[in-house]
Design a protein around this motif. Structure first.
Motif, mmCIF file in Angstrom:
data_model
loop_
_atom_site.group_PDB
_atom_site.id
_atom_site.type_symbol
_atom_site.label_atom_id
_atom_site.label_comp_id
_atom_site.label_asym_id
_atom_site.label_seq_id
_atom_site.Cartn_x
_atom_site.Cartn_y
_atom_site.Cartn_z
ATOM 1 N N SER A 199 -2.046 41.570 0.197
ATOM 2 C CA SER A 199 -2.066 42.614 -0.523
ATOM 3 C C SER A 199 -0.423 43.100 0.699
ATOM 4 O O SER A 199 -0.186 43.873 -0.073
ATOM 5 C CB SER A 199 -2.916 43.546 0.227
ATOM 6 N N HIS A 200 0.014 43.220 1.379
ATOM 7 C CA HIS A 200 0.404 43.514 2.797
ATOM 8 C C HIS A 200 1.858 42.585 1.866
ATOM 9 O O HIS A 200 3.501 43.381 1.390
ATOM 10 C CB HIS A 200 0.412 43.462 3.607
ATOM 11 N N ALA A 201 1.775 41.173 1.465
ATOM 12 C CA ALA A 201 2.942 40.602 1.177
ATOM 13 C C ALA A 201 2.813 40.926 -0.764
ATOM 14 O O ALA A 201 4.500 40.864 -0.697
ATOM 15 C CB ALA A 201 2.556 39.086 1.192
ATOM 16 N N SER A 202 1.952 41.623 -1.188
ATOM 17 C CA SER A 202 2.656 41.629 -2.605
ATOM 18 C C SER A 202 3.479 42.989 -2.567
ATOM 19 O O SER A 202 3.982 43.092 -3.548
ATOM 20 C CB SER A 202 1.689 41.785 -3.450
ATOM 21 N N LYS A 203 3.519 43.811 -1.875
ATOM 22 C CA LYS A 203 4.389 44.898 -1.527
ATOM 23 C C LYS A 203 5.433 44.723 -0.843
ATOM 24 O O LYS A 203 6.851 45.758 -0.102
ATOM 25 C CB LYS A 203 3.416 46.315 -1.129
ATOM 26 N N SER A 204 5.294 43.512 -0.507
ATOM 27 C CA SER A 204 6.911 43.534 0.605
ATOM 28 C C SER A 204 7.930 42.558 0.233
ATOM 29 O O SER A 204 7.204 41.695 -0.554
ATOM 30 C CB SER A 204 5.654 42.843 2.147
ATOM 31 N N ASP A 205 9.086 42.681 0.439
ATOM 32 C CA ASP A 205 10.082 41.757 -0.288
ATOM 33 C C ASP A 205 10.003 40.380 0.981
ATOM 34 O O ASP A 205 10.902 39.828 0.178
ATOM 35 C CB ASP A 205 11.755 42.545 -0.160
ATOM 36 N N GLY A 206 9.242 40.837 1.937
ATOM 37 C CA GLY A 206 9.915 39.408 2.829
ATOM 38 C C GLY A 206 11.374 39.422 3.336
ATOM 39 O O GLY A 206 11.943 40.291 3.212
ATOM 40 N N MET A 207 11.731 38.000 3.260
ATOM 41 C CA MET A 207 12.836 38.123 4.263
ATOM 42 C C MET A 207 13.412 36.694 3.185
ATOM 43 O O MET A 207 12.706 36.140 2.989
ATOM 44 C CB MET A 207 13.308 38.068 5.423
#
Length: 1987
Positions: free
Chosen positions: A723-731
């Protein structure tokens, strides 16, 4: 199982190995032999077992537990094989499961869910599982045993059967009824004939276990209970194994020729093994501890040195120049050069060669094999090191127990430390090899050239690491040994990853937590990784591993990879002494900053330690403004068994968030950053991002399977991460590389933040700096205003003079405000001084007598009533025939009705207001009293006796208010029920009341909880929107109110009993019963005592007020003694962090009912009696065990309300109270408790009046690893060493004889550390208790019984201990404010250094003051400015600042000391200002006195003008002083005239006799005759000196003051010798009216008739004694300052003394004292002081004014002149002699002063008691008192500490001077004489040259000479004004005469110098003892708390 086998057949070697490894972790059976259907072969899967390790515990013949951890393929164990023939009804696998673990299906069988009747692939498969014992007595098998299971009919699988029967230790076969001619029967007969044990299980037989012949058993299964069969089979197997010596080793299976071994069949696997073995062959016969140094040289010392230099380069110290920085850079280049020149070992060459090959599969096998072989190699060597370690540690422990202090123990400890370091260095794995490659690369890259012995180009090395990462191997990101990130290497590897994979998008996930909190385990379970897991320290530094995202997953998250970062555990015990808080904060900041999401892993419910670390992380992020960070976090609480923990910890979570938000705000303000809350910096949703995990294992390892709930929790967390990853652009990978570089660079540049504990300390530190910077500005601004006003007045001729006192008066208001502001800042949170209390109860004594009479009457009445009621009840029961059950039933219903009657009073009442209205005695009033009591026992430095008395009065007032509070109907009913005689009914009543109260509060709590949830959600929503309006403040205020209501809603029996306790204490304090109390208050403790006897706990420490109601507890214990007798008790207490399982453990151990729950369930401390059975009494000499349960430490709910002080105080109390304390720790990490225990030890040492002898046992709860005890051995040793070291520190500080921790708290680190299994077997609410946990409890109970063999204590002793211990705790303030002993030691060291710095400043200023004083006396200067003094002090202050800077930067504990740096810099600056100001004042006073002489005439005229009434008294004083100066001036003029006369006459006579006689006798006779005549002439011309009568002046002034009302003709009593001051005081009258007035009148009559005289209390006597002593000291100083020996006596001096004494007495009376002084007190005090000073003043006056004394002093001087003239001496020679005579006294005074200062300096360095801070001096005072055993001195110290303090310093100085006189004092004095002689001769020489150059006369010579000596001696031209010297012109002769005469004078001074003359001739102010007293007094004033 067929499906599993199908997957298995389709998998490659790596997947097979992974599957088997995971199956093993899940405690499932593993495939050993698999039938290859295609090749018709049997395959032995040896390769799949290579990564499996098993741990177990066994007991040896000495009953000692031995831990073993081995690779399973190497383990030699017995093996039991199971097989069947034909078709049988019973399940063989199910039967095997019952032997191994009946609660887990180790072997899959027909009755398992998902099983099918048919088998397609499992027939012929042999599975294996191991039973691993835990070392407990109920282990099914005492050793590790392998169990093999052949699936299918054994008759169809002969090869497998043959292998199993040959290798087995015992064969077990399941048989149906067989026919003789069946083939199976033949095999059975063969097995029966074989010597190997055989057990036959007959499915059609009903017989029990039968031994047919030795080693041959049969058991029937038909219609048998499975449990019975299992037990019989287990017994038979154990019997067989005990007789059999054969063992089984997995590797030996490969020796069978008719099977295929998977390792041999795979070419890549075989070649990989060969390559790995080739590398390992290089390590043969090499010492493991030296391998890394010889084979991996690039990463050793050189790399560590480079890292250290790099950190120093980025964190320069103050004062460093560009040259220093350049030097460091050069050093770093040299290190890189040395690295580059290091050889590459053959070991590394082989590795690089293999990794550079193209065969990818072979490389994978090579790496796997290398890891396996390295683990095998190191484990073999490690076992030997562990054995050495154990042996050496045991030796050291034995020596410590014997208190051996010889060199042997030091040698043994050194050896133990060496072995420990070898153990640390013995870690050797793939990560070290890759670290070496990284350093080879970095050294080459730094120098931009390849290495000669490197077979590939260095630029290809990162490619090897990148390939390993792609293949699933972790790579070291931060070197755990050097604590450094190899940025060049990591960047290059990521570049290669980008080259190979493309610049993929990654989501970085990191984990952070304390050591052994389960971080790596969690990551492994979540992603199928293989990070190292173990008890103790298993991960070092940080590692990163790539996890590929599946295509299916990519639909949810836009990432290609997850980059997982695993980290070293924080607060590792193994690093004690090697790691610091700095390391942990740095690592935490790095991994949180690096990640898109960080999992904050917490073992248990309490996140206190992580809370501090996160604050530092936030502060660090805010300071790193160049690095763009956007992290988020999730809190994961592991091993939380309560399924409602989330709900119950809601308040704790809110407090955590508020704390983090508050600290973020503080940090944001400091760092000028726009952040309002924690989630603005690190994204965090407190509702969604806090997870509670079940325990990992379902049961107790080593045989426990994983808990399914844990797996579900892991899956839930995984979903949260997605869920966190789906809302994050990451890098992108490139961005992650840049992030690592930028973040590490920023961390390297950050030094300040990481040294502090949390944001609050940082903010406090900065606030201190800011506030201080404002302070001088405000004062300057106020002074500028004053200056402007006065300037205008001067210009307008409105004033003619400005006095310093006028300026001080103008500035006084601002200064007061400023001091108040500053005081508030430094003592924030403390209450203001309490208001005065003037009332006094005069009827106290008659009330007491009346009360006692009433009490006796009531007691008699109660006894009679009880007797009557008892008799009536007996008669009633005699007539009835109820059986016992009926009676009980009646008691139950009656008790219920009584409880319901009480509860009916609570109907429709708001739960939040119940306690306030129904229990008023324990609310605000009790809390106020408790706070006042603590303030009374912990007075602030500036508090006086008056303040203390005021507090005592206030406390009495509170008690009176308590006593006047009403008793509610609710409480009346309770007391009524508890006062009944029906014991059984009372028990039912209490039980019912508890049930109904719980029901009532839980029903009422649901609504506040709902409101709380709603309001909290609203606040969070407003915060998320960054709303800064008033709304959020209002919402937060409401939320806080609801929270307080929730806290207040706890309502139980303990609150009712607390109320009774306070009713009793208030009544006892005022010695009066309450009107609305239906029984006498003295009977209340009996109710509590009965409850305790019945098994109810009693509150020992009020958890809300944090106070022990000592009066109540003492009374209850007295009643217990009355009821039970003074029984012997063993006191057992428990201590631990919140939610660590303390109460649960006590309940399980003794069947108690302490409250248990998630969150905070116990408040304060409770005690409960446990009766010891008669059987138990035979083992230990006790009647009862008194169990003390305590509030959890570091409770989150108390954030903002509780402090470290509370935890330290509680810990000290419960440990000191008990014979044994159980230290409960949740998990393996005890860093927080370690600190608290150090404070406890230090506190015990300071409590010298209390004899304590406690002991402790550490209990680690919820530890799953059975070998944790062995693996944590090194950590335990470091724990003990830390505790021992801190104990030594504390012992030195507190003058206590203790060499180790166990000298203070008995503790055996080898026997007193217990590891407990999980409480539950599975996950609540349906999980049963874990049997292993019950066993652990039983073992602990035995350990307690062993400790209980000590004497314990009687109940009376226990009562006394509570009182003494609590009293000692109340008096202790300093220690509890610190975190641990190290902080205390560091602070004390800082105090010592501060004392040295302050002395250096004072010493320098004394030198300056002496010079300037001389110049003033010599009229060489006419003003002294503060700027001049500051200029003189500049060099010294710069040296002090440099010394301070070096101390704070280079001291060992700099990371601790930094928190006090600013406050001590401020103290030094204030000290500097004070010294300058005080010196300026003193010197200007001297200047004023000198100028008064000159302006005498003008001042006299001015004072003769008419004066206003207001200023008349002041003017008279000035006039008297002026008259004295006028008289002195006349006297001086006369003296000059007479000296001229004497000189001329003696010269004239000498010249007459010059040629007539050379006879000495004649000359002397002539001179004597001449002298008598001339002196008579001189004296006759001068009016005779008036006699002074000081005592007459005193009496006259006193008579005027008291208008003749006092008989003052003589002193009644010497005030200093009177035994009592009672006759001098009048006791103040009470203002009460009415009845009390009448009683008082009657009481007065009784007193008169009985001859009663009211006397002062000891406290009052001490107050008056202190006043008298202080007044005497101050008046002595005043008399010294009058300068009577120079100016003469004046009556105004007496007036000043009387005025001062009167003002001091009045000031004392205005305080909160209960008396007033009679006038006789003042008159007697004045007379006593003046009587003592009479002779001194008279002698000084005569010396100043008597011409005869003055002239007689000159006799020898003029005789010498006369003789010289007689012998024809020239004027120059005569004048030189006169100069030397005049110099004699100034020289002597100068030498004495200088010697005194030098001695003071020396004593500050060499005298042990005087060379430190005030606390060091106090320590030596106490030590001396203890050694001398002088009771009177002790009492003097207690009552008059200041006097004793001064007396001690004087004694020390006197002793030092006497002892060191010939060695130190005399040489110093001679050295000073020599230096002064050189200065005088230099002045004479330069003056002679000056005159010759300028062709001047003797006047010029004299002017030059005196000016050069003006700052050294008090000697000026005016001293020679009475000597004519106009005819002196031979200056060379003058100089020679001075040299000659001076030597004689110096010799004379030196010869007369001894201890007596030194003391007599030196002015009081300049004596070493006075200088030191002044210094220490100033230090004490400056030593306010800076914590």
């Amino acid at each position: 199982m067929d499906l599993q086998m199908a997957v298995f057949h389709c998998a490659d070697g790596f997947l097979k190995q992974l599957m088997v490894t995971k199956l093993s972790q899940c405690q499932y059976a593993l495939p050993l032999l698999v039938a290859d259907q295609d090749k018709q072969q049997i395959e032995f899967l040896l390769w799949t077992f290579r990564q499996i390790n098993k741990s177990w515990k066994i007991r040896n013949t000495n009953n000692e537990i031995i831990s073993q951890t081995q690779p399973i393929y190497k383990a030699e164990t017995p093996m039991v094989s199971f097989f069947r023939f034909g078709s049988v009804s019973s399940s063989k696998s199910e039967l095997m499961n019952s032997l191994i673990n009946e609660k887990h299906n180790t072997f899959f069988h027909r009755n398992c869910p998902g099983s099918s009747k048919t088998r397609e692939l499992m027939d012929g498969v042999v599975e294996i599982a191991w039973f691993c014992p835990s070392g407990s007595y109920d282990d099914k098998f005492t050793d590790c045993v392998a169990f093999c299971n052949l699936h299918g009919d054994a008759g169809d699988h002969e090869k497998q059967l043959k292998i199993l029967t040959e290798m087995a230790s015992v064969n077990v076969v399941l048989l149906p009824r067989l026919q003789k001619n069946e083939r199976s029967a033949t095999i059975i007969q063969s097995l029966y004939r074989n010597r190997k044990p055989l057990i036959c299980l007959f499915t059609e037989d009903e017989s029990t276990l039968t031994e047919m012949k030795k080693g041959k058993f049969k058991i029937g299964l038909k219609d048998r209970n499975q449990s019975d069969v299992s037990e019989e089979l287990r017994r038979a197997i154990n019997d067989c194994l005990s007789e059999s010596s054969s063992t089984f080793r997995l590797e030996d299976v490969s020796k069978h020729s008719d099977i295929r071994v998977d390792e041999e069949d795979d070419d890549d696997c075989r070649r990989g093994r060969e390559a790995a073995q080739q590398m390992m062959s290089l390590l043969e016969k090499k010492d493991l501890t030296e391998i890394k140094e010889s084979f991996l040289p690039h990463q050793g010392k050189l790399w560590h040195q480079w890292c250290q230099k790099n950190k120093e380069l980025h964190r320069p110290q103050t004062g460093e120049t560009e040259m220093d920085i350049s030097r460091k850079q050069t050093d770093m280049k040299k290190i890189r050069q040395q690295q580059h020149e290091s050889h590459i070992s053959e070991f590394m060459k082989l590795f690089i060669k293999e990794m550079s090959s193209e065969a990818a599969n072979k490389k994978m096998f090579f790496l796997k094999w290398l890891r396996i072989l390295l683990d095998e190699y190191t484990s073999a060597d490690l076992s030997d090191l562990h054995y050495k370690y154990d042996k050496k540690w045991s030796t050291v422990m034995k020596l410590k127990e014997n208190h051996d202090k010889s060199e042997q123990i030091k040698a043994e400890q050194t050896e133990l430390e060496r072995i420990s370091e070898e153990l640390q260095a013995a870690a050797f794995g793939l990560e070290h090899i890759m670290r070496e490659i990284g350093q080879i690369y970095e050294s080459c890259e730094s120098l931009k050239k390849d290495k000669e012995d490197l077979q590939v180009h260095f630029s290809s090395l990162p490619s090897l690491a990148a390939e390993m990462m792609i293949s699933g191997f972790p790579l070291e990101l931060m070197d755990g040994d050097a604590a450094h990130v190899p940025v060049i290497w990591i960047s290059a590897v990521i570049d290669e990853l980008i080259q190979k994979l493309g610049d993929q998008r990654v989501f970085v996930l990191s984990v952070l937590g304390l050591q052994s909190s389960g971080k790596s385990t969690m990551l492994n379970a979540m992603f199928g990784l293989q990070f190292a897991v173990s008890a103790g320290r298993c991960t070092r530094g940080a590692f990163m591993q790539l996890v590929r995202v599946s295509d299916e997953m990519k639909t949810q998250i836009n990432f290609d990879y997850i980059l997982v970062v695993d980290t070293e555990g924080l607060r590792a015990l193994e690093l004690a002494g090697r790691s610091t808080r700095h390391h942990d904060n740095e690592l935490a900041t790095f991994v949180v900053g690096l990640a898109n999401l960080t999992l904050i892993n917490i073992f248990g419910e309490n996140p206190s330690e992580m809370q501090d670390i996160l604050q530092i992380v936030v502060q660090a992020f805010l300071r790193m403004k160049k690095v763009r960070l956007n992290p988020s976090c999730v809190f994961v609480h592991q091993n939380v068994s309560d399924i409602t923990a989330g709900k119950k910890n809601m308040e704790g979570r809110r407090r955590l968030q508020e704390k983090l938000d508050e600290m973020t705000k503080l940090a944001a303000e400091d760092e000028v950053y726009d952040a309002e809350c924690f989630s603005d910096v690190i994204r965090f949703d407190v509702h969604k991002d806090v997870k509670y995990f079940a325990q990992l294992w379902e049961g107790n390892p080593p045989m426990a399977p994983p808990n399914p709930d844990y797996s579900e929790n892991i899956q839930g967390l995984k979903e949260t991460i997605i869920s966190h990853a789906s809302k994050s652009d990451g890098m992108k990978m490139k961005d992650s590389k840049d992030c690592i570089k930028d973040l590490w660079e920023a961390l390297l540049n950050e030094q300040f933040v990481f040294s502090l504990r949390n944001s609050q300390k940082i903010s406090a530190y900065k606030k201190l700096e800011t506030e201080y910077s404002k302070r001088p500005l405000r004062l300057c601004s106020a002074m500028m205003e004053t200056e402007n006003k006065l300037h205008n007045k001067i210009e307008n001729d409105a004033i003619n003079k400005v006095e310093e006192t006028d300026l001080q008066t103008d500035l006084e208001k601002t200064t007061e405000e400023e001091e108040k502001s500053w005081s508030t800042f430094e003592t924030k949170g403390l209450q203001e001084n309490i208001v005065r209390e003037t009332e006094r109860k005069l009827n106290e004594i008659p009330q007491q007598q009346k009360q006692k009479k009433n009490t006796d009457t009531q007691r008699t009445h109660h006894k009679n009533t009880l007797f009557e009621k008892g008799r009536d009840l007996d008669l009633q029961l005699t007539d009835k025939t109820y059986d016992e059950e009926t009676l009980k039933k009646d008691d139950s219903s009656t008790g219920r009705e009584a409880a319901q009657q009480m509860m009916s009073l609570l109907e429709k009442k708001d739960l939040t207001e119940i306690k306030e209205s129904f229990l008023p005695h324990q609310g605000k009033l009790w809390h106020q009293w408790s706070q006042k009591n603590k303030e009374l026992h912990r007075p602030r430095a500036e508090e006086t006796e008056i303040d203390i008395i005021r507090k005592q009065t206030e406390m009495k007032k509170i008690r009176q208010q308590q006593h006047e509070s009403h008793i509610s109907e609710f409480m009346k009913l309770f007391i009524k029920e508890m006062s009944s005689e029906a014991a059984n009914k009372k028990m039912f009543f209490l039980k019912w009341l508890r049930i109904l109260l719980d029901e009532y509060t839980s029903a009422d709590l649901s609504d506040p909880h709902h409101k709380y949830d709603e309001k909290w959600s609203k606040v969070l929503k407003v915060k998320e929107n960054n709303d800064k309006s008033e709304q959020i403040k209002a919402e937060q205020t409401t939320l806080e109110r609801i929270s307080e209501e929730l806290q207040a809603t706890t309502f139980g029996l303990e609150h009712i009993m607390r109320e009774i306790g306070q009713i009793y204490e208030s009544s006892e304090s005022v010695q009066k019963n309450k009107k609305d109390l239906q029984v006498h208050f003295s009977s209340l403790p009996s109710l509590a005592a009965e409850m305790m006897i019945s098994g109810f706990p009693l509150e020992l420490m009020d958890g809300d007020a944090a106070h022990v109601p000592v009066i109540w507890i003492s009374a209850v214990l007295d009643e217990l003694i009355q009821k039970l007798g003074d029984q012997r008790v063993f006191v057992l207490s428990v201590l631990g962090l919140q939610s660590s399982g303390k109460s649960t453990m006590l309940n399980a151990m003794f069947g108690l009912q302490f409250a248990v729950s998630a969150g905070r369930c116990t408040r304060g401390a409770f005690m409960q009696l446990v009766r010891v059975s008669n059987e138990m009494k035979t083992q230990m000499n006790f009647d009862y065990i008194l169990v003390v349960d305590t509030d959890g430490l570091c409770a989150l709910e108390l954030a903002g309300r509780s402090t470290r002080h509370h935890d330290n105080e509680l810990a000290t109390f419960v440990v000191g109270l008990a014979n044994l304390t159980l230290i409960s720790i949740f998990g393996e990490n005890l860093s927080e408790m370690q600190d608290i225990l150090q404070i406890v030890v230090q506190a015990f040492m300071r409590m010298k009046k209390i004899r304590l002898n406690p002991s402790c046992v550490f209990v680690h709860q919820n530890v799953s690893d059975v070998t944790a005890g062995d693996k944590n051995k090194e950590g335990r040793r470091h724990l003990q060493e830390t505790l021992d070291e801190m104990t030594k520190f504390a012992a030195e500080e507190e003058v206590y004889d203790a060499g180790c921790f166990s000298d203070v708290i008995r503790f055996d680190v080898q026997n007193d550390v217990k590891y407990f299994a999980h409480l539950w077997e599975g996950s609540p609410p349906m999980a049963p208790p874990n049997p292993s946990s019950c066993e652990n409890i039983q073992e602990l109970k035995k350990s307690i019984m062993f400790h209980a063999k000590s004497d314990g204590m009687m109940l009376k002793d226990f009562k006394d201990r509570i009182k003494d211990l609590w009293e000692a705790l109340l008096n202790e303030r300093l220690v509890f404010s610190f975190r641990n002993s190290l902080e205390i030691s560091a602070y004390r060291k800082l105090e010592t250094e501060y004392s040295k710095w302050s002395w250096r400043l004072r010493s320098a200023m004394m030198e300056t003051e002496n010079k300037l004083h001389n110049k003033i006396e010599n009229e060489a200067i006419h003003e002294v400015e503060e700027t001049d003094l500051q200029r003189e002090l500049k060099t010294t202050i710069e040296k002090v600042k440099k010394s301070m800077s070096e101390f704070f930067e280079k001291e060992t504990y700099t990371d601790i000391l930094i928190q006090w740096k600013t406050s001590f810099e401020i103290k030094i600056k204030e000290l500097q200002e004070n010294i300058v100001r005080e010196t300026s004042r003193k010197l200007n006073e001297i200047l004023q006195q000198r100028d008064l002489k000159k302006n005498n005439d003008t001042q006299r005229k001015h004072h003769e003008k008419p004066l206003s009434e207001k200023s008349k008294e002041h003017a008279l004083k000035i006039k008297d002083k002026t008259n004295a100066i006028t008289l002195k001036k006349k006297t001086n003029a006369q003296r000059t005239h007479h000296e001229n006369t004497l000189y001329e006459k003696s010269k004239e006579l000498a010249l007459k006799l010059k040629d007539k006689t050379n006879d000495e006798e004649t000359q002397k006779r002539e001179f004597d005759l001449f002298w008598d005549i001339i002196v008579d002439e001189i004296i006759s011309d001068i009016p005779s000196i008036k006699d002074i009568d000081i005592m007459r002046d005193v009496r006259e002034i006193l008579s005027d003051v008291y208008e003749g009302r006092l008989p003052i003709d003589h002193i009644k009593n010497d005030i200093f010798t009177v035994s009592s001051y009672s006759e001098y005081v009048i006791f103040k009258k009470s203002t009460k009216r009415g009845f009390k007035k009448a009683v008082t009148r009657v009481w007065k009559i009784i007193k008169i008739r009985c001859g009663y005289v009211r006397t002062l209390s000891p406290g009052n006597k001490a107050e008056i004694k202190s006043l008298v002593t202080d007044v005497q000291e101050q008046t002595d100083r005043m008399i010294e300052s009058f300068g009577i020996s120079m100016m003469g006596y004046n009556v105004s001096y007496i007036q000043q003394l009387i005025d001062y004494i009167k003002s001091r007495v009045t000031e004392h009376e205005e305080g909160a004292v209960k008396y007033k002084f009679k006038n006789e007190f003042i008159s007697n005090l004045v007379l006593s002081i003046c009587m003592r000073a009479n002779k001194k003043i008279t002698d000084q006056h005569r010396e100043a004014n008597d011409p005869e004394i003055y002239v007689e002093k000159k006799r020898e001087e003029y005789c010498s002149i006369f003789k010289k003239y007689c012998h024809g001496a020239t004027s120059a020679a005569i004048f030189g002699g006169i100069i030397c005579q005049k110099l004699k006294e100034p020289i002597e005074q100068s030498v004495y002063k200088k010697t005194s200062r030098d001695l003071t300096d020396e004593m500050r360095s060499n005298c042990e008691s005087l060379n430190g801070s005030g606390s060091n001096l106090e320590k030596h005072i106490l030590k001396t008192l203890a050694e001398e055993e002088d009771f009177d001195k002790c009492m003097n110290y207690i009552h008059n500490p200041r006097d004793h303090f001064k007396s001690f310093i004087r004694d020390e100085v006197s002793r030092y001077i006497t002892d060191k006189f010939s060695v130190n004092v005399l040489p110093k004095m001679k050295e000073n004489i020599k230096l002064l002689q050189q200065k005088i001769m230099k002045a004479a020489h330069e003056s002679t040259e000056h005159v010759q150059v300028n062709r001047g006369d003797v006047g010029l010579w004299l002017k030059s000479f005196t000016q050069q000596l003006s700052d050294v001696l008090i000697f000026s031209e005016k001293d020679l004004s009475g000597v004519k010297h106009d005819d002196v012109d031979d200056f060379k002769l003058l100089k020679d005469v001075i040299r000659q005469e001076l030597s004689a004078i110096m010799s004379d001074i030196s010869s007369r110098f001894n201890t007596k003359t030194f003391d007599e001739n030196l002015d009081l102010r300049f004596r070493p003892d006075e200088l030191l007293i002044d210094h220490f007094c100033q230090c004490q004033l400056g030593s306010v708390s800076v914590l």
